[in-house]
Design a protein around this motif. Structure first.
Motif, PDB file in Angstrom:
ATOM      1  N   ALA A 163       0.834  -1.206   0.000  1.00  0.00           N
ATOM      2  CA  ALA A 163       0.000   0.000   0.000  1.00  0.00           C
ATOM      3  C   ALA A 163       0.869   1.255   0.000  1.00  0.00           C
ATOM      4  O   ALA A 163       0.552   2.242  -0.681  1.00  0.00           O
ATOM      5  CB  ALA A 163      -0.939  -0.008   1.196  1.00  0.00           C
ATOM      6  N   HIS A 164       1.969   1.233   0.758  1.00  0.00           N
ATOM      7  CA  HIS A 164       2.906   2.371   0.748  1.00  0.00           C
ATOM      8  C   HIS A 164       3.409   2.637  -0.667  1.00  0.00           C
ATOM      9  O   HIS A 164       3.474   3.792  -1.125  1.00  0.00           O
ATOM     10  CB  HIS A 164       4.104   2.087   1.653  1.00  0.00           C
ATOM     11  N   ARG A 165       3.773   1.581  -1.381  1.00  0.00           N
ATOM     12  CA  ARG A 165       4.301   1.741  -2.742  1.00  0.00           C
ATOM     13  C   ARG A 165       3.241   2.325  -3.676  1.00  0.00           C
ATOM     14  O   ARG A 165       3.542   3.136  -4.559  1.00  0.00           O
ATOM     15  CB  ARG A 165       4.769   0.399  -3.317  1.00  0.00           C
ATOM     16  N   ILE A 166       1.994   1.910  -3.477  1.00  0.00           N
ATOM     17  CA  ILE A 166       0.905   2.402  -4.324  1.00  0.00           C
ATOM     18  C   ILE A 166       0.648   3.876  -4.048  1.00  0.00           C
ATOM     19  O   ILE A 166       0.400   4.661  -4.973  1.00  0.00           O
ATOM     20  CB  ILE A 166      -0.352   1.540  -4.111  1.00  0.00           C
ATOM     21  N   VAL A 167       0.722   4.287  -2.788  1.00  0.00           N
ATOM     22  CA  VAL A 167       0.590   5.706  -2.452  1.00  0.00           C
ATOM     23  C   VAL A 167       1.705   6.498  -3.121  1.00  0.00           C
ATOM     24  O   VAL A 167       1.480   7.576  -3.689  1.00  0.00           O
ATOM     25  CB  VAL A 167       0.620   5.919  -0.925  1.00  0.00           C
ATOM     26  N   ASP A 168       2.929   5.961  -3.088  1.00  0.00           N
ATOM     27  CA  ASP A 168       4.081   6.635  -3.704  1.00  0.00           C
ATOM     28  C   ASP A 168       3.874   6.849  -5.197  1.00  0.00           C
ATOM     29  O   ASP A 168       4.359   7.835  -5.767  1.00  0.00           O
ATOM     30  CB  ASP A 168       5.368   5.830  -3.478  1.00  0.00           C
ATOM     31  N   ARG A 169       3.162   5.907  -5.850  1.00  0.00           N
ATOM     32  CA  ARG A 169       2.907   6.023  -7.286  1.00  0.00           C
ATOM     33  C   ARG A 169       1.743   6.953  -7.599  1.00  0.00           C
ATOM     34  O   ARG A 169       1.381   7.132  -8.760  1.00  0.00           O
ATOM     35  CB  ARG A 169       2.631   4.633  -7.884  1.00  0.00           C
ATOM     36  N   LYS A 170       1.125   7.506  -6.560  1.00  0.00           N
ATOM     37  CA  LYS A 170       0.020   8.459  -6.726  1.00  0.00           C
ATOM     38  C   LYS A 170      -1.129   7.868  -7.538  1.00  0.00           C
ATOM     39  O   LYS A 170      -1.645   8.494  -8.491  1.00  0.00           O
ATOM     40  CB  LYS A 170       0.516   9.768  -7.336  1.00  0.00           C
ATOM     41  N   ALA A 171      -1.521   6.667  -7.163  1.00  0.00           N
ATOM     42  CA  ALA A 171      -2.689   6.047  -7.800  1.00  0.00           C
ATOM     43  C   ALA A 171      -3.928   6.896  -7.535  1.00  0.00           C
ATOM     44  O   ALA A 171      -3.993   7.660  -6.567  1.00  0.00           O
ATOM     45  CB  ALA A 171      -2.889   4.631  -7.254  1.00  0.00           C
ATOM     46  N   ASN A 172      -4.926   6.777  -8.413  1.00  0.00           N
ATOM     47  CA  ASN A 172      -6.180   7.509  -8.220  1.00  0.00           C
ATOM     48  C   ASN A 172      -7.060   6.857  -7.171  1.00  0.00           C
ATOM     49  O   ASN A 172      -7.866   7.537  -6.523  1.00  0.00           O
ATOM     50  CB  ASN A 172      -6.947   7.590  -9.544  1.00  0.00           C
ATOM     51  N   LEU A 173      -6.929   5.542  -7.007  1.00  0.00           N
ATOM     52  CA  LEU A 173      -7.768   4.799  -6.072  1.00  0.00           C
ATOM     53  C   LEU A 173      -7.050   3.503  -5.731  1.00  0.00           C
ATOM     54  O   LEU A 173      -6.380   2.926  -6.590  1.00  0.00           O
ATOM     55  CB  LEU A 173      -9.130   4.493  -6.724  1.00  0.00           C
ATOM     56  N   LEU A 174      -7.191   3.044  -4.490  1.00  0.00           N
ATOM     57  CA  LEU A 174      -6.647   1.748  -4.093  1.00  0.00           C
ATOM     58  C   LEU A 174      -7.803   0.777  -3.885  1.00  0.00           C
ATOM     59  O   LEU A 174      -8.646   0.965  -3.001  1.00  0.00           O
ATOM     60  CB  LEU A 174      -5.823   1.876  -2.813  1.00  0.00           C
ATOM     61  N   LEU A 175      -7.860  -0.244  -4.704  1.00  0.00           N
ATOM     62  CA  LEU A 175      -8.856  -1.301  -4.620  1.00  0.00           C
ATOM     63  C   LEU A 175      -8.213  -2.498  -3.922  1.00  0.00           C
ATOM     64  O   LEU A 175      -7.126  -2.921  -4.302  1.00  0.00           O
ATOM     65  CB  LEU A 175      -9.306  -1.691  -6.035  1.00  0.00           C
ATOM     66  N   PHE A 176      -8.869  -3.018  -2.882  1.00  0.00           N
ATOM     67  CA  PHE A 176      -8.271  -4.149  -2.176  1.00  0.00           C
ATOM     68  C   PHE A 176      -9.337  -5.166  -1.785  1.00  0.00           C
ATOM     69  O   PHE A 176     -10.499  -4.817  -1.559  1.00  0.00           O
ATOM     70  CB  PHE A 176      -7.495  -3.685  -0.934  1.00  0.00           C
ATOM     71  N   ALA A 177      -8.936  -6.428  -1.738  1.00  0.00           N
ATOM     72  CA  ALA A 177      -9.830  -7.517  -1.351  1.00  0.00           C
ATOM     73  C   ALA A 177      -9.380  -8.061  -0.009  1.00  0.00           C
ATOM     74  O   ALA A 177      -8.217  -8.439   0.154  1.00  0.00           O
ATOM     75  CB  ALA A 177      -9.816  -8.621  -2.413  1.00  0.00           C
ATOM     76  N   GLY A 178     -10.291  -8.116   0.947  1.00  0.00           N
ATOM     77  CA  GLY A 178      -9.939  -8.623   2.267  1.00  0.00           C
ATOM     78  C   GLY A 178     -11.089  -8.471   3.231  1.00  0.00           C
ATOM     79  O   GLY A 178     -12.251  -8.374   2.845  1.00  0.00           O
ATOM     80  N   GLY A 179     -10.759  -8.453   4.518  1.00  0.00           N
ATOM     81  CA  GLY A 179     -11.738  -8.249   5.579  1.00  0.00           C
ATOM     82  C   GLY A 179     -11.324  -7.075   6.442  1.00  0.00           C
ATOM     83  O   GLY A 179     -10.534  -6.225   6.019  1.00  0.00           O
ATOM     84  N   ASP A 180     -11.847  -7.022   7.654  1.00  0.00           N
ATOM     85  CA  ASP A 180     -11.565  -5.876   8.513  1.00  0.00           C
ATOM     86  C   ASP A 180     -10.089  -5.774   8.893  1.00  0.00           C
ATOM     87  O   ASP A 180      -9.551  -4.667   9.034  1.00  0.00           O
ATOM     88  CB  ASP A 180     -12.423  -5.956   9.773  1.00  0.00           C
ATOM     89  N   GLY A 181      -9.413  -6.917   9.048  1.00  0.00           N
ATOM     90  CA  GLY A 181      -7.988  -6.876   9.346  1.00  0.00           C
ATOM     91  C   GLY A 181      -7.202  -6.252   8.207  1.00  0.00           C
ATOM     92  O   GLY A 181      -6.281  -5.454   8.417  1.00  0.00           O
ATOM     93  N   THR A 182      -7.586  -6.577   6.966  1.00  0.00           N
ATOM     94  CA  THR A 182      -6.937  -5.984   5.792  1.00  0.00           C
ATOM     95  C   THR A 182      -7.195  -4.482   5.740  1.00  0.00           C
ATOM     96  O   THR A 182      -6.291  -3.693   5.435  1.00  0.00           O
ATOM     97  CB  THR A 182      -7.456  -6.637   4.504  1.00  0.00           C
ATOM     98  N   ALA A 183      -8.429  -4.085   6.045  1.00  0.00           N
ATOM     99  CA  ALA A 183      -8.750  -2.654   6.051  1.00  0.00           C
ATOM    100  C   ALA A 183      -7.887  -1.905   7.060  1.00  0.00           C
ATOM    101  O   ALA A 183      -7.425  -0.791   6.795  1.00  0.00           O
ATOM    102  CB  ALA A 183     -10.234  -2.452   6.362  1.00  0.00           C
ATOM    103  N   ARG A 184      -7.642  -2.520   8.215  1.00  0.00           N
ATOM    104  CA  ARG A 184      -6.757  -1.898   9.212  1.00  0.00           C
ATOM    105  C   ARG A 184      -5.341  -1.732   8.661  1.00  0.00           C
ATOM    106  O   ARG A 184      -4.702  -0.697   8.857  1.00  0.00           O
ATOM    107  CB  ARG A 184      -6.715  -2.744  10.484  1.00  0.00           C
ATOM    108  N   ASN A 185      -4.846  -2.744   7.978  1.00  0.00           N
ATOM    109  CA  ASN A 185      -3.502  -2.658   7.385  1.00  0.00           C
ATOM    110  C   ASN A 185      -3.446  -1.547   6.342  1.00  0.00           C
ATOM    111  O   ASN A 185      -2.479  -0.775   6.293  1.00  0.00           O
ATOM    112  CB  ASN A 185      -3.124  -3.986   6.733  1.00  0.00           C
ATOM    113  N   ILE A 186      -4.465  -1.475   5.499  1.00  0.00           N
ATOM    114  CA  ILE A 186      -4.517  -0.439   4.462  1.00  0.00           C
ATOM    115  C   ILE A 186      -4.560   0.940   5.124  1.00  0.00           C
ATOM    116  O   ILE A 186      -3.869   1.879   4.705  1.00  0.00           O
ATOM    117  CB  ILE A 186      -5.736  -0.636   3.540  1.00  0.00           C
TER     118      ILE A 186
END
Length: 374
Positions: free
Chosen positions: A100-123
Motif C-alpha cells: 500500500a505504501h508503494r501504491i501511495v508513492d505512485r500516486k494512484a487515483n484509487l486503491l482497490l483491495f480484497a480482504g476483511g476488517d484486518g486488511t482494512a486496518r492494514n490499508i
C-alpha cells in the motif's frame, strides 16, 4: 485518459469462515483453517470485480503486488499492470502495508483491495486519508464502512468513475473486532480511523429546494468547510470567481474577485498577487502553499481562465496535490460529462495534471471528477 488503480489481494482473507473459525488473523488460525480444508476465496471475489472492468482495460493501469497479492489475477485477466512490491513465501499483514505504501508513492487515483476488517486496518495504517480506497468484501468480518456491499458493486462504482459520472467521496470508518472474544460469542468492535471511499453519487444535496441545490447555501457550505480545514502553517492562494469569493467572505476578508489573494493564518497578507509574488512565496515556503480554485461554469477550466497568475512555472512548483478545487454539483452537472481543463502554456504540464481530481462540493462532501488531456 488513463486511470491509475492500486490493487491488493489478501490471499488469506476469509479462509476461516467456511470452516467455523470466525476469522483468519494470525498464522496459527491460518494453519488450522487449511487443516480443516479451507480454500482461499479472496481471488475469486476480486475476479468478480475485475470482470466488470474488462471492457475498460485500455483505460486502466494497475499498481499491484507480486503473485497471489494481485499480479497473478491481473495477468490472467489481461490487464495492464506494474508490480510495485514483491514478497517471498506466504504474504503477511506487513506485506499488505508495504504494498500500500508503494501504491501511495505512485500516486494512484484509487486503491482497490480484497480482504476483511484486518486488511482494512492494514490499508489504513499505510494510507490514512492520502488516497481514496474501496474494499472488495472477502473476509469473515466486514464491519468497516470502506467495503462495497458486494464484489460486483465494487466494480460498478469504479465503472461509474471510468465513465466520468459523479462519484461522491465519503469519510467512512475502519472497524475491527477482537477475534478471540468473537470466537467466544462476544463482539467488541473498535474504530481505528477513517478513510475516503467512493460511493454511488447522490445528486441532490441535503440543502435543497424542490429537489435542486440552493446554490447560495451550498456555496456557503463549501466556503465554511474550506475555512475549517485551513492549517496554520500553510499559505493559501484564494483564486478568482464567486465561489472562491465566498471563502474570503467566510474569513471576513476583502477579496479580489478577478484576481488571487494571499491568505495566511486566516489573515490577508497581500491582495491581487501575480506570478512573481507567488514564485517568491513558493521559494520561501516550499510544500507549504495551497491554491483554492474553482471551475468556469459551462466550460470546465480550472486553470487558464481568469487565473493565469497560476502559470506553468507556478504550477510545477506548487504541484497538483496542492490544488483545492471547489464547485457545486450543479456546476459540475452543467458540464454534461465533459472533463475539467488545465490550459497552461506548457502542454506537458497539462498532460501531467490530467486524471481524476477531488472537487469539494459541500460541507464534508466531495466528488472525484476527471481533468482531461486537451
Amino acid at each position: 485518459m488513463m486511470f491509475h488503480l492500486g490493487f491488493i489481494v489478501n490471499p488469506f482473507a476469509g479462509i476461516g469462515g467456511k470452516v467455523g473459525l470466525k476469522g483468519s488473523d494470525g498464522e496459527a488460525i491460518r494453519a488450522e483453517a487449511f487443516a480443516r480444508g479451507a480454500i482461499s476465496q479472496s481471488a475469486n471475489r476480486a475476479r468478480i470485480t475485475l470482470e466488470i472492468l474488462k471492457p475498460y482495460r485500455e483505460q486502466l493501469i494497475f499498481y499491484t503486488a507480486s503473485a497471489d497479492m494481485g499480479e497473478n489475477l491481473l495477468k490472467e485477466l489481461g490487464f495492464n499492470y506494474e508490480c510495485v512490491y514483491s514478497y517471498q513465501g506466504e504474504s503477511s499483514a506487513q506485506d499488505t502495508i508495504e504494498a500500500a505504501h508503494r501504491i501511495v508513492d505512485r500516486k494512484a487515483n484509487l486503491l482497490l483491495f480484497a480482504g476483511g476488517d484486518g486488511t482494512a486496518r492494514n490499508i489504513y495504517e499505510a494510507v490514512g486519508e492520502e488516497l481514496p480506497v474501496l474494499g472488495i468484501p472477502a473476509g469473515v468480518k466486514i464491519h468497516s464502512g470502506v467495503y462495497a456491499v458486494t464484489p460486483k458493486a465494487a466494480g460498478l462504482v469504479i465503472e461509474q468513475m471510468l465513465n466520468n459520472e459523479l462519484v461522491s467521496l465519503l469519510e467512512t470508518s475502519v472497524m475491527d473486532i477482537d477475534e478471540e472474544a468473537f470466537r467466544k460469542g462476544n463482539v467488541r468492535a473498535k474504530k481505528y480511523g477513517e478513510m475516503q471511499v467512493p460511493a454511488e453519487h447522490r445528486y441532490v444535496q441535503s440543502t435543497k429546494s424542490g429537489g435542486k441545490e440552493v446554490e447560495a447555501l451550498v456555496v456557503q457550505d463549501i466556503a465554511d468547510y474550506v475555512v475549517e480545514q485551513m492549517e496554520d502553517d500553510v499559505h493559501y492562494l484564494i483564486g478568482s470567481g464567486t465561489t472562491c469569493a465566498a471563502v474570503m467572505d467566510s474569513l471576513g476578508l476583502e477579496n479580489t474577485l478577478l484576481g488571487i489573494d494571499h491568505v495566511f493564518q486566516q489573515r490577508l497578507v497581500q491582495a491581487d498577487v501575480y506570478e512573481k509574488h507567488i514564485l517568491e512565496l513558493l521559494e520561501a515556503h516550499p510544500e507549504k502553499v495551497k491554491a483554492v480554485i474553482t471551475i468556469i461554469g459551462g466550460q470546465g477550466h480550472i486553470i487558464g481562465r481568469g487565473n493565469q497568475q497560476l502559470s506553468a512555472k507556478v504550477l510545477r512548483k506548487l504541484g497538483r496535490d496542492n490544488l483545492i478545487v471547489i464547485a457545486t454539483k450543479t456546476k459540475l452537472q452543467q458540464l454534461n460529462g465533459k472533463p475539467l481543463i488545465v490550459d497552461s502554456d506548457d502542454l506537458a504540464l497539462n498532460e501531467e495534471f490530467s486524471g481524476p481530481i477531488k472537487v469539494i462540493t459541500g460541507y464534508e462532501d466531495s466528488v472525484l471528477y476527471p481533468v482531461g488531456r486537451i
